[in-house]
Design an enzyme around this catalytic site. Structure first.
Site, PDB file in Angstrom:
ATOM      1  N   GLY A  35      -2.778 -12.574 -36.154  1.00 42.48           N
ATOM      2  CA  GLY A  35      -2.895 -12.071 -35.020  1.00 42.48           C
ATOM      3  C   GLY A  35      -3.360 -12.630 -33.062  1.00 42.48           C
ATOM      4  N   ALA A  36      -4.087 -11.604 -32.866  1.00 39.61           N
ATOM      5  CA  ALA A  36      -5.660 -12.754 -32.039  1.00 39.61           C
ATOM      6  C   ALA A  36      -6.218 -13.129 -32.689  1.00 39.61           C
ATOM      7  CB  ALA A  36      -6.056 -11.310 -31.483  1.00 39.61           C
ATOM      8  N   ASP A  37      -6.640 -13.424 -34.207  1.00 36.73           N
ATOM      9  CA  ASP A  37      -7.487 -14.051 -34.820  1.00 36.73           C
ATOM     10  C   ASP A  37      -7.102 -15.506 -35.248  1.00 36.73           C
ATOM     11  OD1 ASP A  37      -9.218 -11.983 -34.384  1.00 36.73           O
ATOM     12  OD2 ASP A  37      -8.813 -10.874 -36.425  1.00 36.73           O
ATOM     13  N   GLY A  38      -6.092 -15.481 -34.563  1.00 36.37           N
ATOM     14  CA  GLY A  38      -5.264 -17.154 -34.768  1.00 36.37           C
ATOM     15  C   GLY A  38      -4.494 -16.782 -36.558  1.00 36.37           C
ATOM     16  N   SER A  94      -0.668 -15.698 -41.275  1.00 35.86           N
ATOM     17  CA  SER A  94      -1.000 -15.672 -39.564  1.00 35.86           C
ATOM     18  C   SER A  94      -1.696 -14.148 -39.066  1.00 35.86           C
ATOM     19  CB  SER A  94       0.237 -15.274 -38.639  1.00 35.86           C
ATOM     20  OG  SER A  94       1.453 -14.885 -39.668  1.00 35.86           O
ATOM     21  N   GLY A 124       5.653 -16.464 -35.069  1.00 33.40           N
ATOM     22  CA  GLY A 124       5.284 -16.352 -36.519  1.00 33.40           C
ATOM     23  C   GLY A 124       6.662 -17.832 -36.598  1.00 33.40           C
ATOM     24  N   ASP A 125       7.856 -17.445 -35.902  1.00 36.43           N
ATOM     25  CA  ASP A 125       8.777 -18.835 -36.133  1.00 36.43           C
ATOM     26  C   ASP A 125       8.575 -19.649 -35.772  1.00 36.43           C
ATOM     27  OD1 ASP A 125      10.016 -16.524 -37.325  1.00 36.43           O
ATOM     28  OD2 ASP A 125      11.075 -15.373 -34.970  1.00 36.43           O
TER      29      ASP A 125
HETATM   30  O1  LIG Z   1      14.568 -10.895 -41.053  1.00 35.49           O
HETATM   31  P1  LIG Z   1      13.606 -10.134 -40.907  1.00 35.49           P
HETATM   32  O2  LIG Z   1      12.688  -9.723 -41.050  1.00 35.49           O
HETATM   33  O3  LIG Z   1      14.334  -8.755 -40.044  1.00 35.49           O
HETATM   34  O4  LIG Z   1      13.103 -10.649 -38.440  1.00 35.49           O
HETATM   35  C1  LIG Z   1      14.686 -10.768 -38.066  1.00 35.49           C
HETATM   36  C2  LIG Z   1      13.923 -10.685 -36.002  1.00 35.49           C
HETATM   37  O5  LIG Z   1      12.493 -11.928 -36.597  1.00 35.49           O
HETATM   38  C3  LIG Z   1      13.071 -12.256 -35.004  1.00 35.49           C
HETATM   39  O6  LIG Z   1      13.017 -13.283 -35.726  1.00 35.49           O
HETATM   40  C4  LIG Z   1      11.463 -12.428 -34.750  1.00 35.49           C
HETATM   41  O7  LIG Z   1      10.937 -12.949 -35.693  1.00 35.49           O
HETATM   42  C5  LIG Z   1      13.974 -11.721 -34.161  1.00 35.49           C
HETATM   43  O8  LIG Z   1      14.549 -12.285 -33.851  1.00 35.49           O
HETATM   44  C6  LIG Z   1      15.055 -10.592 -35.142  1.00 35.49           C
HETATM   45  O9  LIG Z   1      16.295 -11.129 -35.888  1.00 35.49           O
END
Ligand SMILES: O=P(O)(O)OC[C@H]1O[C@](O)(CO)[C@@H](O)[C@H]1O
Length: 325
Positions: free
Chosen positions: A224-227, A222, A253-254
């Site tokens: 960011g703004a560059d896709g 990933s 990202g999730d």
């Molecule tokens: O496990 P980490 O890298 O600390 O990321 C956790 C955090 O990132 C997030 O998942 C967002 O991507 C939040 O929900 C937060 O809990």
């Protein structure tokens, strides 16, 4: 069936303030508390799209109770492994004026060996329950590990998945990213900074190739703004929207990982299809106020995603098409 594992879950607390002033006192309306951590966000998005999913995580202490209650209310199928230490918190402060989000993630507490063993057992059981209409399961391992977590944790879970024929997606950082590649995770989804930090290689394509060389099959990067970029041993493909969207990048990202997991669970393996949807869902997540949600306009965004195969020189600047490497 998609099984997500969040080894270091968090109670995500979000407050919106007019403007963040370093050193200042801020007034906010009541914040929102959600069961979070990357694997939980992946599970929420996949569940919202009707994919069969089970979210596995640990929970402990008063924050763990709040986490468990919110997760139960969300309707996402899950199993929580009880741990002695309290579930960590992740704090997001949204600056309404700038549209920026400032995040503080507690590092989290390392559960004991029995709790890690119980988590691995829950993964084994869930993967065993997983075959739906003959399809192999997808195992998603997402997020950081608490300090002191055993080095063998992630590789062990990856092997467990591979042994039952699951496709394994890992979204992690630091040494765990290299360990996931070494253990043969099918798909890795670092962002550019995580890739450079873990591999020590500044060039993103060379960094992705290092992960492929170690044992991964597809690196989704990933940017960011560059896709996003998909790198396999055969091709490099780039995807992006003509105009990047402004909004809340937390959880983008999730959503990309969720898109991949949903397609892989349906047997779709084409890197271009995975990349296109991951880019669209990631953009749709930016339009939502909280991580773990995506905007209903994602099909339009998917049609607007431009895909190309850039030259290596063009990638050192940011651009889209499909070129054999
Ligand atoms: O496990 P980490 O890298 O600390 O990321 C956790 C955090 O990132 C997030 O998942 C967002 O991507 C939040 O929900 C937060 O809990």
């Amino acid at each position: 069936m998609i099984v997500t594992v969040t080894p270091n879950p968090a109670l995500d607390l979000t407050w919106h303030v007019d403007r963040i002033l370093p050193g200042g006192t801020h007034r906010a309306d009541t914040g929102v508390a959600r069961a979070g951590g990357k694997g939980l966000n992946v599970a929420r998005v996949a569940h919202a799209h009707g994919a069969p999913v089970r979210a596995l995580a640990t929970a402990g202490g008063p924050t763990g109770d709040e986490f468990a209650a919110e997760l139960a209310a969300s309707g996402v199928p899950h199993e929580l492994i009880p741990v002695r230490g309290a579930t960590r918190r992740s704090i997001a402060l949204v600056d309404e004026h700038l549209g920026d989000t400032t995040i503080v993630n507690e590092r989290g507490l390392n559960p004991g060996p029995e709790e890690w063993a119980a988590l691995a057992e829950a993964v084994r059981r869930s993967l065993g329950d997983a075959p739906v209409r003959g399809r192999k399961p997808v195992l998603v391992l997402s997020g950081s590990l608490p300090p002191g977590a055993p080095d063998e944790l992630l590789p062990g879970l990856i092997r467990l998945g591979r042994n039952v024929g699951a496709t394994v997606i890992a979204d992690t950082s630091g040494p765990a990213l290299l360990a996931a590649a070494d253990a043969g995770a099918t798909v890795l989804k670092p962002n550019a900074a995580e890739l450079a930090e873990a591999t020590g290689i500044a060039d993103p394509v060379a960094g992705a190739c290092e992960l492929l060389h170690r044992g991964a099959s597809l690196v989704l990067l990933s940017r960011g703004a560059d896709g996003m970029l998909a790198v396999t041993s055969e091709e490099i493909v780039r995807a992006r929207l003509a105009e990047p969207l402004a909004g809340n990048p937390t959880g983008a990202g999730d959503a990309a990982v969720a898109a991949c997991a949903v397609l892989l669970a349906r047997g779709v393996k084409d890197p271009v299809a995975l990349l296109r949807r991951a880019t669209a869902w990631s953009a749709a997540a930016v339009l939502m106020p909280l991580a773990g949600e995506i905007h209903p306009s994602w099909p339009d965004l998917e049609s607007a995603v431009m895909v190309d195969s850039p030259s290596l020189t063009a990638l050192r600047r940011p651009s889209v098409e499909r070129t054999p490497r």
